[in-house]
Write an enzyme that holds these catalytic residues in place. Structure first.
Site, short mmCIF file in Angstrom:
data_model
loop_
_atom_site.label_atom_id
_atom_site.label_comp_id
_atom_site.label_asym_id
_atom_site.label_seq_id
_atom_site.Cartn_x
_atom_site.Cartn_y
_atom_site.Cartn_z
CE LYS A 281 55.58 30.86 51.29
NZ LYS A 281 54.92 31.04 49.97
CD GLU A 366 42.25 33.81 40.96
OE1 GLU A 366 42.99 33.07 41.63
OE2 GLU A 366 41.75 34.87 41.42
NE ARG A 394 39.70 34.37 43.47
CZ ARG A 394 39.93 34.92 44.67
NH1 ARG A 394 39.43 34.37 45.76
NH2 ARG A 394 40.67 36.00 44.79
#
Length: 645
Positions: A281, A366, A394
């Site tokens: 990244k 979540e 969610r």
């Protein structure tokens, strides 16, 4: 002539040599740094997938083959290679979305940016391809962070069911989602990253045994037949193969030639294959690589040479919450914090640094976070689960059936509530106050300023027999909005100066300054207005109905969907109390909102002071008979110069 300017579509890559492809990769990185530095956006994730995206478009034939991205913030290179090279208005109104967009290109499929969904999409498309006898492929690119989500594993279980259904899963493994990826899966992938692969070991062994007379070949065949146990020992990718998924990798995600070879093998296989790619990244941009927090995951405008923000940001809602959490942690040992792979974005970094044993990062999960919070509360601590408002969607079932049903004292802190703007439809936190209205016993606070964030967070964590919610906006927090009085539990922000005022204006959360501006505009039309902030919008304060009964009109203004929101709850409370006062609710219409600045979105949906004042004037005027129609009332308001920032 730069190579990038010659790329108008994926097939333009076919005629480039390996050397030219490597040059193209460098040009793309230079382009991304220069372009995203001007507009802001997701820089680090895209710098990490340059070679991978080139290889994908070389091996597969988009849009016939569907290349799906999870999450879509890593799709900038995909946009460049599919003919979209004007990044001058990235994430701005009229410009490119920060995520894939079907309206932009036939090469884009999944528009939402909620992680862990891509494998479910891929499973469905692959099933349809098989049913309709299409010869196209499906490629799902998923980050190792998104693999911490339970939905991904539900999908893998189904994908593995069909051995002859072509589907290539590319795991973009950069050890991060926002921050470093955590959990058992992360440890497993780390083992794969650091262990020599079985295939390489087996090839070397075969070469040695082929030169061994008599016993060599039988021994190799025995070894090969026992490869499952050996493979788990040498390179423990057995977790994937136990599911019935062919595993290829790990592959250097910055080696175009190796990537193409692996993807081509996976394409030929004819069944579900995982291609495990190791990427970095922020690759190629030193300021991103030096940013240990999130490798420039998402940035505002920066100086491209240094990575330093163009302008320093002031105090924001998130940092106010984060600082107060540290103070609460010092005062109460039972306070713990939960994040779903977003420690820094939701403001919990200081808490984690101060109380490292009282912070739990559950990954992009979540649902699990909410259930785990219920368990924590049941066992005698008070969890504060900080999450973006849009991502709480969610975990609704878990809030309802695990937390509320069991009367667990869990506090959910919803960041980025309301219109967030530039990240587009899936990031606007515009549903929370609607979906949470139906949860029995839940209490919901909407602070209007920094002082109220602190106060209402403290009130929330004091509740130990029900879920509480504190929601606030994205970005800079404005000056304090003082109360001039109190009615029940509600703050009065403006008094009308008359015993029988015209309008009761109910201001929800961060919209308080705008509601005071509305009241000023109405006052110039001779319409007296009381402005109240309920503070806790669920349940509706018992003082609301008698207060409304002393006014001629009730108006509610909220940064949430009008459908089932605070306005609807107040209307029901008035009906239940037998208060027959006209009510007009202003909020977000029930539609998905295109990306633009918050101010532009608010103007587009009519959630501005002049727009609302115009309509309220028309409503009051009809009661008075002062104007023949709403158009005359609108003309009257338009003649008043609105307040300026």
């Amino acid at each position: 002539m730069p190579l990038l300017t010659r790329i108008r579509g994926p097939r333009d890559l076919d005629r480039l040599s390996l050397e030219e492809l490597e040059q193209l990769a460098e040009e793309i990185r230079t382009f991304l740094v220069d372009a995203v530095a001007k507009t802001g956006g997701h820089l680090g994730p895209n710098l990490g997938v340059v070679e991978l995206t080139i290889a994908l478009h070389r091996v597969f034939e988009s849009p016939k083959d569907k290349v799906l991205w999870d999450t879509g913030h890593q799709s900038y290179v995909h946009k460049l290679l599919t003919g979209r090279q004007d990044f001058s208005k990235l994430k701005m109104k009229g410009g490119l979305s920060g995520y894939p967009s079907q309206a932009e290109s036939e090469h884009d499929v999944i528009e939402n940016s909620h992680a862990s969904t891509v494998l479910g999409w891929a499973d469905g498309i692959a099933k349809a391809n098989q049913l309709r006898k299409r010869d196209s492929h499906v490629v799902a690119v998923i980050g190792d962070g998104a693999l911490t989500g339970g939905m991904a594993w539900e999908a893998l279980n189904n994908i593995a069911e069909a051995k002859d259904r072509p589907l290539v899963i590319v795991v973009n493994d950069n050890e991060r989602s926002y921050a470093p990826t955590i959990g058992g899966l992360a440890n497993h992938l780390a083992t794969l990253r650091t262990t020599d692969g079985y295939e390489r070991f087996l090839a070397r062994t075969k070469d040695i045994l082929d030169r061994t007379p008599v016993l060599g070949k039988p021994l190799y065949e025995t070894l090969h037949g026992a490869k499952k146990g050996l493979k788990d020992f040498i390179a423990p990718q057995g977790m994937f193969e136990d599911l019935g998924l062919k595993y290829v990798g790990p592959i250097d995600g910055h080696d175009i030639e190796a990537l193409e070879s692996a993807l081509a093998r996976a394409k030929r296989f004819g069944g579900p294959v995982i291609v495990h790619c190791l990427t970095e990244k922020g690759r190629g941009y030193q300021p991103a690589l030096q940013d240990e927090a999130d490798r420039f995951h998402g940035i505002g405008p920066i100086h491209p040479d240094t990575g330093v923000p163009v302008k320093a940001s002031g105090a924001d809602w998130t940092s106010v919450f984060g600082d107060e959490m540290v103070e609460l942690g010092k005062e109460r040992e039972d306070i713990v914090a939960i994040t779903a792979a977003m420690l820094q974005p939701v403001g919990l970094k200081k808490f984690a640094d101060t109380f490292p044993d009282r912070i739990y990062d559950v990954g992009i999960a979540e649902q699990h976070g909410a259930v785990s919070a219920a368990g924590l509360a049941h066992a005698g601590v008070h969890p504060v689960f900080a999450v973006y408002a849009t991502f709480l969607n969610r975990a609704f079932d878990q809030v309802l059936m695990d937390v509320a049903l069991h009367k667990c004292g869990v506090t959910f802190v919803l960041d980025r509530a309301g219109v967030t703007g530039t990240d587009g439809a899936s990031h606007n936190g515009m549903w929370d106050m609607s979906i949470l209205q139906v949860v029995p016993g839940l209490r919901l606070a909407a602070p209007r300023d920094a002082d109220q964030v602190r106060a209402q967070l403290r009130e929330a964590v004091a509740v130990d027999d029900a879920p509480t919610v504190v929601r606030f906006s994205k970005g800079a927090v404005g000056p304090a909005v003082p109360a001039v009085g109190r009615v029940g539990g509600m703050d009065v922000l403006r008094e009308p100066g008359t015993d029988r005022p015209d309008v009761l204006l109910v201001s929800v959360g961060a919209l308080a300054p705008m509601c005071l501006e509305i009241a000023d505009l109405l006052d110039k039309q001779g319409i007296s207005t009381t402005v109240v902030d309920p503070r806790w919008v669920k349940p509706v304060d018992e003082a609301m109905a008698p207060l409304a009964d002393r006014h001629r009109v009730v108006v509610t203004v909220e940064d949430n969907s009008r459908v089932g929101g605070v306005g609807s709850a107040i209307a029901q409370a008035l009906r239940d109390a037998g208060v027959d006062v006209p009510l007009r609710d202003f909020g977000i219409p029930p539609r998905f909102l295109d990306h633009a600045s918050r101010a532009e979105v608010m103007a587009e949906i009519g959630l501005t002071a002049p727009d609302i004042a115009r309509q309220v004037t028309g409503l009051v005027s009809k009661l008075d008979g002062r104007f023949e129609d709403a158009a005359d009332a609108a003309d009257a308001v338009d003649s008043v110069e609105p307040a300026r920032d």
